[in-house]
Structures are given as C-alpha cells and as structure tokens.
Design a protein around this motif. Structure first.
Motif, PDB file in Angstrom:
ATOM      1  N   GLN A  22      -5.953  13.312  -8.688  1.00  0.00           N
ATOM      2  CA  GLN A  22      -4.843  13.632  -8.193  1.00  0.00           C
ATOM      3  C   GLN A  22      -4.520  12.658  -7.307  1.00  0.00           C
ATOM      4  O   GLN A  22      -5.113  11.958  -6.597  1.00  0.00           O
ATOM      5  CB  GLN A  22      -5.265  14.908  -7.257  1.00  0.00           C
ATOM      6  CG  GLN A  22      -5.769  16.156  -7.852  1.00  0.00           C
ATOM      7  CD  GLN A  22      -4.948  16.764  -8.681  1.00  0.00           C
ATOM      8  OE1 GLN A  22      -3.751  16.639  -8.444  1.00  0.00           O
ATOM      9  NE2 GLN A  22      -5.044  17.301  -9.754  1.00  0.00           N
ATOM     10  N   GLY A  23      -3.148  12.378  -7.161  1.00  0.00           N
ATOM     11  CA  GLY A  23      -2.521  11.489  -6.426  1.00  0.00           C
ATOM     12  C   GLY A  23      -2.843  10.051  -6.566  1.00  0.00           C
ATOM     13  O   GLY A  23      -3.542   9.688  -7.637  1.00  0.00           O
ATOM     14  N   MET A  24      -2.521   8.982  -5.807  1.00  0.00           N
ATOM     15  CA  MET A  24      -2.494   7.572  -5.848  1.00  0.00           C
ATOM     16  C   MET A  24      -3.663   7.275  -5.259  1.00  0.00           C
ATOM     17  O   MET A  24      -4.295   7.867  -4.433  1.00  0.00           O
ATOM     18  CB  MET A  24      -1.340   6.940  -5.218  1.00  0.00           C
ATOM     19  CG  MET A  24      -0.041   7.050  -5.482  1.00  0.00           C
ATOM     20  SD  MET A  24       1.052   6.045  -4.621  1.00  0.00           S
ATOM     21  CE  MET A  24       0.591   4.478  -4.860  1.00  0.00           C
ATOM     22  N   ALA A  69       2.192   9.257   1.264  1.00  0.00           N
ATOM     23  CA  ALA A  69       1.559   9.915   0.184  1.00  0.00           C
ATOM     24  C   ALA A  69       0.274  10.347   0.847  1.00  0.00           C
ATOM     25  O   ALA A  69      -0.924   9.922   0.783  1.00  0.00           O
ATOM     26  CB  ALA A  69       1.067   8.607  -0.963  1.00  0.00           C
ATOM     27  N   PRO A  70       0.574  11.524   1.138  1.00  0.00           N
ATOM     28  CA  PRO A  70      -0.315  12.204   1.870  1.00  0.00           C
ATOM     29  C   PRO A  70      -1.689  12.729   1.155  1.00  0.00           C
ATOM     30  O   PRO A  70      -2.798  12.939   1.519  1.00  0.00           O
ATOM     31  CB  PRO A  70       0.367  13.535   2.605  1.00  0.00           C
ATOM     32  CG  PRO A  70       1.670  12.916   2.401  1.00  0.00           C
ATOM     33  CD  PRO A  70       1.952  12.183   1.304  1.00  0.00           C
ATOM     34  N   GLY A  71      -1.610  12.789  -0.216  1.00  0.00           N
ATOM     35  CA  GLY A  71      -2.740  12.977  -1.070  1.00  0.00           C
ATOM     36  C   GLY A  71      -3.364  12.044  -1.572  1.00  0.00           C
ATOM     37  O   GLY A  71      -4.258  12.038  -2.282  1.00  0.00           O
ATOM     38  N   ALA A  72      -3.031  10.601  -1.214  1.00  0.00           N
ATOM     39  CA  ALA A  72      -3.493   9.407  -1.850  1.00  0.00           C
ATOM     40  C   ALA A  72      -5.068   9.337  -1.275  1.00  0.00           C
ATOM     41  O   ALA A  72      -5.514   9.657  -0.113  1.00  0.00           O
ATOM     42  CB  ALA A  72      -2.589   8.240  -1.364  1.00  0.00           C
ATOM     43  N   ASP A  73      -5.832   8.600  -1.914  1.00  0.00           N
ATOM     44  CA  ASP A  73      -7.014   8.235  -1.601  1.00  0.00           C
ATOM     45  C   ASP A  73      -6.882   6.779  -1.073  1.00  0.00           C
ATOM     46  O   ASP A  73      -6.515   5.791  -2.002  1.00  0.00           O
ATOM     47  CB  ASP A  73      -8.037   8.060  -2.974  1.00  0.00           C
ATOM     48  CG  ASP A  73      -8.463   9.548  -3.436  1.00  0.00           C
ATOM     49  OD1 ASP A  73      -8.419  10.477  -2.486  1.00  0.00           O
ATOM     50  OD2 ASP A  73      -8.683   9.558  -4.671  1.00  0.00           O
ATOM     51  N   VAL A  74      -7.218   6.427   0.030  1.00  0.00           N
ATOM     52  CA  VAL A  74      -6.927   5.239   0.455  1.00  0.00           C
ATOM     53  C   VAL A  74      -8.135   4.540   0.975  1.00  0.00           C
ATOM     54  O   VAL A  74      -8.959   5.118   1.884  1.00  0.00           O
ATOM     55  CB  VAL A  74      -5.981   5.267   1.592  1.00  0.00           C
ATOM     56  CG1 VAL A  74      -5.879   3.805   2.599  1.00  0.00           C
ATOM     57  CG2 VAL A  74      -4.725   5.912   1.345  1.00  0.00           C
ATOM     58  N   ALA A 113       7.212   2.410   3.769  1.00  0.00           N
ATOM     59  CA  ALA A 113       8.309   2.196   2.836  1.00  0.00           C
ATOM     60  C   ALA A 113       7.918   1.380   1.612  1.00  0.00           C
ATOM     61  O   ALA A 113       8.519   1.945   0.433  1.00  0.00           O
ATOM     62  CB  ALA A 113       9.275   0.952   3.659  1.00  0.00           C
ATOM     63  N   VAL A 114       6.733   0.511   1.493  1.00  0.00           N
ATOM     64  CA  VAL A 114       6.341   0.159   0.257  1.00  0.00           C
ATOM     65  C   VAL A 114       5.763   1.151  -0.600  1.00  0.00           C
ATOM     66  O   VAL A 114       6.177   1.389  -1.929  1.00  0.00           O
ATOM     67  CB  VAL A 114       5.235  -1.226   0.605  1.00  0.00           C
ATOM     68  CG1 VAL A 114       4.438  -1.383  -0.914  1.00  0.00           C
ATOM     69  CG2 VAL A 114       5.879  -2.161   1.138  1.00  0.00           C
ATOM     70  N   VAL A 115       4.835   2.244  -0.071  1.00  0.00           N
ATOM     71  CA  VAL A 115       4.156   3.120  -0.959  1.00  0.00           C
ATOM     72  C   VAL A 115       5.270   4.065  -1.316  1.00  0.00           C
ATOM     73  O   VAL A 115       5.449   4.669  -2.446  1.00  0.00           O
ATOM     74  CB  VAL A 115       3.213   3.773  -0.116  1.00  0.00           C
ATOM     75  CG1 VAL A 115       2.590   5.041  -0.907  1.00  0.00           C
ATOM     76  CG2 VAL A 115       1.896   2.706   0.218  1.00  0.00           C
ATOM     77  N   TRP A 138       7.040   2.599  -4.079  1.00  0.00           N
ATOM     78  CA  TRP A 138       6.178   2.548  -5.088  1.00  0.00           C
ATOM     79  C   TRP A 138       5.974   3.866  -5.966  1.00  0.00           C
ATOM     80  O   TRP A 138       6.088   3.997  -7.185  1.00  0.00           O
ATOM     81  CB  TRP A 138       4.759   2.218  -4.807  1.00  0.00           C
ATOM     82  CG  TRP A 138       4.046   1.614  -5.967  1.00  0.00           C
ATOM     83  CD1 TRP A 138       3.157   2.322  -6.732  1.00  0.00           C
ATOM     84  CD2 TRP A 138       3.996   0.240  -6.542  1.00  0.00           C
ATOM     85  NE1 TRP A 138       2.602   1.596  -7.694  1.00  0.00           N
ATOM     86  CE2 TRP A 138       3.118   0.346  -7.469  1.00  0.00           C
ATOM     87  CE3 TRP A 138       4.689  -0.847  -6.105  1.00  0.00           C
ATOM     88  CZ2 TRP A 138       3.007  -1.135  -8.236  1.00  0.00           C
ATOM     89  CZ3 TRP A 138       4.560  -2.104  -6.890  1.00  0.00           C
ATOM     90  CH2 TRP A 138       3.523  -2.271  -8.046  1.00  0.00           C
ATOM     91  N   ARG A 139       5.849   4.923  -5.280  1.00  0.00           N
ATOM     92  CA  ARG A 139       5.783   6.344  -5.798  1.00  0.00           C
ATOM     93  C   ARG A 139       6.973   6.708  -6.584  1.00  0.00           C
ATOM     94  O   ARG A 139       6.863   7.252  -7.625  1.00  0.00           O
ATOM     95  CB  ARG A 139       5.542   7.176  -4.804  1.00  0.00           C
ATOM     96  CG  ARG A 139       4.088   7.299  -3.854  1.00  0.00           C
ATOM     97  CD  ARG A 139       4.056   8.305  -3.085  1.00  0.00           C
ATOM     98  NE  ARG A 139       3.904   9.805  -3.851  1.00  0.00           N
ATOM     99  CZ  ARG A 139       3.883  10.895  -3.466  1.00  0.00           C
ATOM    100  NH1 ARG A 139       4.222  11.122  -1.860  1.00  0.00           N
ATOM    101  NH2 ARG A 139       3.706  11.864  -4.013  1.00  0.00           N
ATOM    102  N   ARG A 140       8.289   6.298  -5.924  1.00  0.00           N
ATOM    103  CA  ARG A 140       9.592   6.632  -6.504  1.00  0.00           C
ATOM    104  C   ARG A 140       9.802   5.990  -7.754  1.00  0.00           C
ATOM    105  O   ARG A 140       9.879   6.554  -9.088  1.00  0.00           O
ATOM    106  CB  ARG A 140      10.652   6.299  -5.652  1.00  0.00           C
ATOM    107  CG  ARG A 140      11.932   6.593  -6.174  1.00  0.00           C
ATOM    108  CD  ARG A 140      11.981   8.228  -6.200  1.00  0.00           C
ATOM    109  NE  ARG A 140      13.608   8.721  -6.856  1.00  0.00           N
ATOM    110  CZ  ARG A 140      13.876   9.791  -7.224  1.00  0.00           C
ATOM    111  NH1 ARG A 140      12.960  10.824  -6.675  1.00  0.00           N
ATOM    112  NH2 ARG A 140      15.098   9.913  -7.373  1.00  0.00           N
ATOM    113  N   ALA A 141       9.224   4.708  -7.729  1.00  0.00           N
ATOM    114  CA  ALA A 141       9.440   3.667  -9.178  1.00  0.00           C
ATOM    115  C   ALA A 141       8.622   4.211 -10.257  1.00  0.00           C
ATOM    116  O   ALA A 141       8.747   3.945 -11.372  1.00  0.00           O
ATOM    117  CB  ALA A 141       8.976   2.289  -8.848  1.00  0.00           C
TER     118      ALA A 141
END
Length: 408
Positions: free
Chosen positions: A29-31, A61-66, A398-400, A403-406
């Motif tokens: 799930q997610g990034m 990206a609230p669901g991302a693993d960071v 802004a970068v993320v 990135w998600r949109r792209a």
C-alpha cells in the motif's frame, strides 16, 4: 490512513521484516520514501532536517512508509548520525583544542560496541576559535589524536574518523604526537605545534607509538580528493578559510611538502600525491602515514553504516539535501554519495537545499534527478534560517505531491 515515520536502526529492521510478510499477503500500500539528508550547516541538524522532510512527505502521502535516516559526509553531524542509526552512545571528554587550550569534545561508540566514530572538528575545529585568533600556522590536531587514543585505550577495534571543518594545517602532526610518535626538529627538540613548524621536521621516532594502532582498522570518512600540496592542495584551497594570508599559504604549502618528503623517506608512506591527503589541512595524509588509515568516500561509508542501502529495498523515492547545493557538492558531499547508492538500485533522488548555487546543474550527472531550493521568493538570511524547518517541510510536501501526481 497509515502513518509510518521510522528512524532507521534495529526497530526499523524488525518493522521491515514484518511489513515484508504482510505485503506478500495483502499487497503493498502507498509509497515508500527514504529520507536521508545532511545537516543545513549553522541552521538545522541532519535529524531536524530529516524530521521536517518527513512531516511534509506525510502531509502529501499520509499512507506512505517513510524511512528517516539522518546522514553526514564525515563532517559535522557524523557522530550523531551513526550513533543514532546504530543505537550507540556518546562518550564525553576534555581534550587539547586547536590553540592548546582544553575543550570539551565527544566521540561515539556504535551499537556493535566495537566501533568508535570521531569528528575531528569536535577537537580541532574552526568553530572552536574566535575569528580574530584563527591562524593555521599554529593550530594543532593534538586533540583529535587524543580522541583516537581514548578509543584505542578502550580496546575498540574499528575507528571511523570524519574530516571536515578543521582549524588546522599541520598534516596530522599533533595527532601523531598524541598517539606516541616523537617528531623532532633539526635541534632534536620536540616539534612545536602548528603547520608552520613542519618546515623544521627532521626526525620521526616511532618507538613509543600506541600499540593499539597495529590491531585497529581506521577508516577516514573523506569528502574531498585534494592532494597534500600544490595548487589544489590543503594550503591554497583551504587555509584561507582558516585565517591564512597569501604569504601564509606559501609558507604552509612549502612546510607541508617538506613534511610529506620526510614522511616518505622515514616511514615509507607516500602521501604527497595521494588523493584526499589534503583533507582537513593534511590530516587525511597524516592518518594514512601515522595510523595506517584508509581514506574512503565519507557519504558512502556513513550510508553503509546507517543501513541506507537496506532501506532502499522497494523504495519509490529518496529525498536528500543539505544547506547549499552547487558545483562543489559533486566532490563527494552527502547528497551525491546518497545518489550514487540509490542509482545502483534505480531509485529516483530529489535534493532539497537552502540555496542552489553556481554549477548545481552538474549534480544531474551524479544521480540527482531534481533539485529544489526551499526559498520560493526573496527573503533575508535571518528569516530563512529562523523558518528553515517549516520551509523544508513545505518543499518536501510539494515534491511528494508532484511525484504522486506524476505517477498516476
């Protein structure tokens, strides 16, 4: 929504193992974002920068693993980065400062209990001196040698020495004396401190050197390739930053050359043309000659110890950065070291900086896919420094988001 904000270490490895089995059952799930910046010098530590980037990334990206891995390249922040990453500890001490005065300094013992990490700037750094007192003709690396000696006395079998931010130009002579070497002048008196005194070096006595040196692996985290002497050597390139006039630079360069010739003749170690020997006023060469050290790219060494490469498994994006990105960043600074490792795993890298300086575009040839400044418009330096963490966080967001949109 899942929020994962992890400092990379034992806990992160355990988490990654659990997540690996869950992903195989339920699907990923997610990034997955790896955040590995250096510090923004005199503004925010690597840990603070990484945390700010993580906040921004998770807003986008609230669901991302960071995965948060504060980095360094051997300079300021190296001890913090490695001690934090390995759940180690800091040992406080008092050593000889660059002008011979006592200074408080610390070194780290990593989580393995066998490795020490030392920042030479903690004992022999420029920030320890008032501007009006800076003079590389008289400053010494003795305190750095005392930190190494303490680690050897504890029986530690591996030492990582980070170079950067030095106030010295003594070729590591003071460090060598702290480790038991006797350096004699032409009158057979002990060599006085400082880079200018190297011109008088006549004899190197190794009979009392610390016995632990022969059994210890010493790695030097070095982010430059400057030789000891010549136009690109320690004195012309770095001594002016430490208070040297043009006349002093000539004196210091000649003294270092004599020092290198005596080292080669009496110890059999060639350091005059060794890439990186000129780092930290010649301490790079001195560590090779007197401690049997090996010079390695600082950013890549620290990335290895911190587990950065393991964190890249399955990653979608790496965020890195430092206070200023310019053409000099390509010479082994942390963002380029991070990019080199990420490039091997085909993971894109975006760098965030306080400022983009002249020639930063060359970084696109070194594995960095995009670079952004946190300053979106005119501002004063004081305002930028005061609000740095929020600016970093907004830029990472802004970068993320982009990135998600792209990626859709």
């Amino acid at each position: 929504m899942r929020r994962r904000w992890l400092a990379y270490g034992c806990a992160t490895l355990a988490y990654a193992t659990i997540r690996g089995s869950l992903d195989s059952i339920f699907g990923r799930q997610g990034m997955r974002i790896v955040i590995a910046p250096d510090s923004f010098k005199e503004c925010a530590s690597a840990s603070a920068v990484a945390e700010a980037m993580a906040r921004g990334a998770l807003r986008a990206a609230p669901g991302a693993d960071v995965f948060v891995i504060p980095m360094a390249d051997g300079g300021e922040g190296t001890v913090e980065a490695l001690v934090t990453a390995t759940s180690g500890r800091v040992v406080n001490s008092v050593v000889t400062g660059p002008l011979g005065e006592p200074v408080k300094a610390a070194y780290g013992v990593l989580g393995d209990g066998e490795t020490a990490v030392i920042e030479m700037a903690a004992a022999s750094g420029l920030t320890l001196m008032p501007r009006e007192a800076r003079d590389p003709r008289v400053t010494t690396t003795r305190g750095t040698g005392e930190l190494i000696r303490m680690a050897l006395d504890r029986g530690l079998c591996r030492i990582i020495v980070g170079l950067g931010g030095s106030a010295t130009n003594d070729g590591g002579a003071g460090m060598a004396q702290a480790l038991g070497y006797s350096l004699k002048d032409f009158h057979l008196e002990e060599l006085r401190p400082g880079g200018a005194a190297l011109a008088d070096l006549a004899r190197i006595d190794v009979s009392q050197k610390h016995p632990g040196l022969d059994a210890c692996e010493i790695l030097v985290a070095c982010d430059v390739v400057n030789p000891l002497c010549g136009p690109d050597g320690a004195s012309p390139v770095y001594a002016p930053q430490k208070g040297a006039t043009p006349e002093m630079v000539e004196e210091l360069d000649a003294a270092l050359r004599h020092f290198g010739e005596v080292v080669e003749e009496q110890l059999g170690t060639i350091i005059l043309d060794l890439p990186g020997a000129g780092a930290a006023g010649g301490l790079g060469g001195g560590l090779v000659a007197f401690a049997g050290a090996r010079l390695v790219p600082g950013a890549e060494l620290i990335a290895e110890v911190c587990g950065f490469e393991r964190a890249l498994k399955g990653a979608d994006l790496v965020l890195t950065g430092e206070g200023r990105l310019d053409g000099q960043t390509a010479n082994g600074k942390a963002p380029v070291g991070i990019a080199a490792v990420a490039q091997r795993h085909k993971v894109p890298v975006v760098a965030i900086a306080g400022a983009l300086g002249e020639g930063y575009e060359v970084l696109y040839e070194h594995g960095i896919d995009a670079a952004f400044s946190v300053c979106s418009g005119p501002t004063t330096l004081d305002n930028a420094v005061e609000g740095a963490e929020e600016l970093i966080s907004r830029t990472a967001e802004a970068v993320v988001r982009l990135w998600r949109r792209a990626g859709r």
